[in-house]
Motif scaffolding. Structure first.
Motif, short mmCIF file in Angstrom:
data_model
loop_
_atom_site.label_atom_id
_atom_site.label_comp_id
_atom_site.label_asym_id
_atom_site.label_seq_id
_atom_site.Cartn_x
_atom_site.Cartn_y
_atom_site.Cartn_z
N VAL A 226 42.17 47.66 55.13
CA VAL A 226 42.13 46.94 54.17
C VAL A 226 41.86 47.27 52.71
N VAL A 227 41.98 48.63 52.35
CA VAL A 227 42.02 49.01 50.99
C VAL A 227 43.34 49.51 50.64
N GLU A 228 43.63 48.60 49.64
CA GLU A 228 45.25 48.93 49.13
C GLU A 228 45.06 49.63 47.69
N LEU A 229 45.88 50.82 47.98
CA LEU A 229 45.71 51.76 46.78
C LEU A 229 46.60 51.29 45.79
N ALA A 230 46.22 51.44 44.43
CA ALA A 230 47.14 51.40 43.34
C ALA A 230 48.28 52.08 43.31
N GLU A 231 49.44 51.99 42.64
CA GLU A 231 50.42 52.82 42.67
C GLU A 231 50.42 53.92 41.64
N SER A 232 49.58 53.70 40.59
CA SER A 232 49.21 54.75 39.68
C SER A 232 48.32 55.82 40.36
N ASN A 233 48.25 57.06 39.47
CA ASN A 233 47.45 58.17 39.89
C ASN A 233 47.08 59.12 38.64
N TRP A 234 46.16 59.57 38.51
CA TRP A 234 45.51 60.48 37.64
C TRP A 234 45.45 62.05 37.98
N LEU A 235 45.56 62.91 36.94
CA LEU A 235 45.73 64.20 37.21
C LEU A 235 44.58 64.67 36.19
N LEU A 236 43.66 65.58 36.63
CA LEU A 236 42.20 65.75 35.76
C LEU A 236 42.54 67.18 35.82
N MET A 237 42.33 68.04 34.66
CA MET A 237 42.63 69.55 34.67
C MET A 237 41.71 69.91 33.56
N ALA A 238 41.16 70.99 33.89
CA ALA A 238 40.09 71.64 32.79
C ALA A 238 39.78 73.22 32.88
N SER A 239 39.32 73.70 31.88
CA SER A 239 39.04 75.15 32.05
C SER A 239 38.08 75.70 31.47
N GLN A 240 37.32 76.77 31.92
CA GLN A 240 36.53 77.39 30.89
C GLN A 240 36.28 78.67 31.04
N GLU A 241 35.69 79.50 30.18
CA GLU A 241 35.50 81.10 30.14
C GLU A 241 35.08 81.59 31.51
N GLU A 242 35.92 82.48 31.89
CA GLU A 242 35.25 83.19 33.15
C GLU A 242 33.92 83.86 32.93
N ASN A 243 33.10 83.19 33.98
CA ASN A 243 31.89 83.49 33.66
C ASN A 243 30.91 83.05 32.72
N GLY A 244 31.66 82.05 32.05
CA GLY A 244 30.92 81.63 30.78
C GLY A 244 30.06 80.59 31.02
N ALA A 245 29.16 79.96 29.94
CA ALA A 245 28.39 78.90 30.08
C ALA A 245 29.25 77.66 30.39
N VAL A 246 28.81 76.61 31.17
CA VAL A 246 29.72 75.41 31.38
C VAL A 246 29.29 74.43 30.14
N GLU A 247 30.55 73.92 29.86
CA GLU A 247 30.51 72.99 28.71
C GLU A 247 29.72 71.75 28.74
N ASP A 248 28.89 71.31 27.80
CA ASP A 248 27.83 70.01 27.97
C ASP A 248 28.68 68.84 27.98
N THR A 249 29.90 68.68 27.34
CA THR A 249 30.49 67.60 27.47
C THR A 249 31.17 67.09 28.87
N PHE A 250 30.72 66.07 29.24
CA PHE A 250 31.43 65.56 30.59
C PHE A 250 32.77 64.44 30.00
N VAL A 251 33.91 64.61 30.76
CA VAL A 251 34.70 63.66 30.41
C VAL A 251 34.90 62.20 31.47
N LYS A 252 34.94 61.15 30.86
CA LYS A 252 34.94 60.06 31.49
C LYS A 252 36.31 59.76 32.30
N VAL A 253 36.39 59.04 33.47
CA VAL A 253 37.46 58.56 34.02
C VAL A 253 37.56 57.08 33.67
#
Length: 330
Positions: A226-253
């Motif tokens: 009963v769930v009809e999927l939309a034709e579109s799709n998103w790609l979400l990609m991010a990077s941070q420094e190896e063993n570094g602190a997590v960025e405070d900023t969240f990204v909204k979809v």
């Protein structure tokens, strides 16, 4: 009091259950703006308390007594729905009921559950229809995208595929605030400037481009027909420094187009995903913070929750899409 005339009874009967709720919600907002409804959440919940006692969502272990309570609640809602088609005050009451039940659901949901090899009927009945998020641990583990989607691979794909080269993406955002709005230009900057911390997301809204990406994944097996999927799709990609602190900023979809469901599949690395309750529920319910590992998919009902994410590993790549209910068979 003069009551505005909305949809006809026959028009309302022809709508799906979810569309009726959307219509009632609009009526609720209109009446609220005209100060015909309680101004505070406490007054609102006090008004709804008698109904909540009979049709509040049961716990998962409550057995036959819970089944009786939910059956009674369904009967009450059905009766109200029938009255609604002929009486405007009933629409006000049913709007109260819908919102109060959503609050009750999120207050009684202590954590997001993890499921494995789950029946789609269970997902529909116990989670999607209850506006509850859920994580499917084996949701994407067989996908080609999980094996092949890396930053170099996606860069080559978008720079070399004729369809992806000739079409523009939608809802583009990157952490460098680029004016070009193209993934390839952004990845060139990342490579040239040797950036360690960055984030980018875009929506493949062109049908041909979205089809190219769909060749790398399948419809999630846990979604019912009963769930009809939309034709579109998103790609979400991010990077941070190896063993570094997590960025405070969240990204909204964003840019959901009014869809009822979003799923996010973790392909590489780890995303920390936050689910934020919407509207009146925001003051009554806690938010959830999840960590998605490769192969896992989180399914999120968008009527209740807003979605944002950030990387929790050196490189994190996710794929997302939305969907709607075609009908509401009970």
């Amino acid at each position: 009091m003069v009551i505005r005339r909305g949809r006809s009874s026959s028009g309302l009967r022809s709508l799906s259950f979810s569309r009726k709720l959307s219509y009632f919600d609009g009526e609720f907002e209109r009446l609220y703006q005209r100060r015909l409804l309680p101004a505070s959440a406490s007054e609102y919940c006090r008004l709804m308390e008698p109904l909540l006692r009979c049709c509040s969502p049961p716990s998962r272990r409550s057995g036959s007594r819970a089944q009786g309570r939910i059956a009674l609640g369904a009967g009450v809602l059905f009766l109200l729905g029938c009255l609604l088609l002929h009486s405007r005050p009933c629409s006000r009451f049913l709007s109260y009921c819908g919102r109060a039940l959503l609050i009750q659901v999120c207050q009684q949901y202590p954590k997001v559950e993890f499921l494995h090899k789950v029946d789609p009927k269970v997902v529909l009945q116990n989670y999607l229809r209850q506006n509850l998020p859920v994580i499917i641990t084996d949701g994407a583990e067989e996908w080609v995208a999980q094996r092949e989607f890396t930053v170099p691979f996606i860069t080559r794909l978008y720079s070399g595929h004729p369809v992806l080269q000739s079409t523009e993406v939608c809802s583009y955002w990157d952490s460098l605030h680029s004016v070009e709005n193209t993934p390839i230009t952004f990845f060139e900057k990342v490579h040239q400037q040797r950036l360690d911390q960055w984030a980018i997301q875009w929506k493949n809204c062109n049908k041909a481009a979205a089809k190219v990406i769909r060749a790398f994944y399948q419809r999630p097996y846990f979604l019912p027909p009963v769930v009809e999927l939309a034709e579109s799709n998103w790609l979400l990609m991010a990077s941070q420094e190896e063993n570094g602190a997590v960025e405070d900023t969240f990204v909204k979809v964003k840019d959901h187009d009014g869809d009822l469901l979003m799923w996010i599949a973790q392909l590489q690395g780890i995303f920390e995903v936050q689910l934020l309750p919407k509207d009146i529920c925001a003051s009554k319910c806690t938010h959830f913070t999840l960590k998605l590992s490769p192969g896992e998919i989180v399914a999120i009902p968008l009527q209740m929750w807003e979605v944002q994410y950030r990387p929790f590993s050196s490189i994190a790549i996710g794929l997302a899409a939305t969907g709607n209910w075609l009908q509401d068979p009970r």
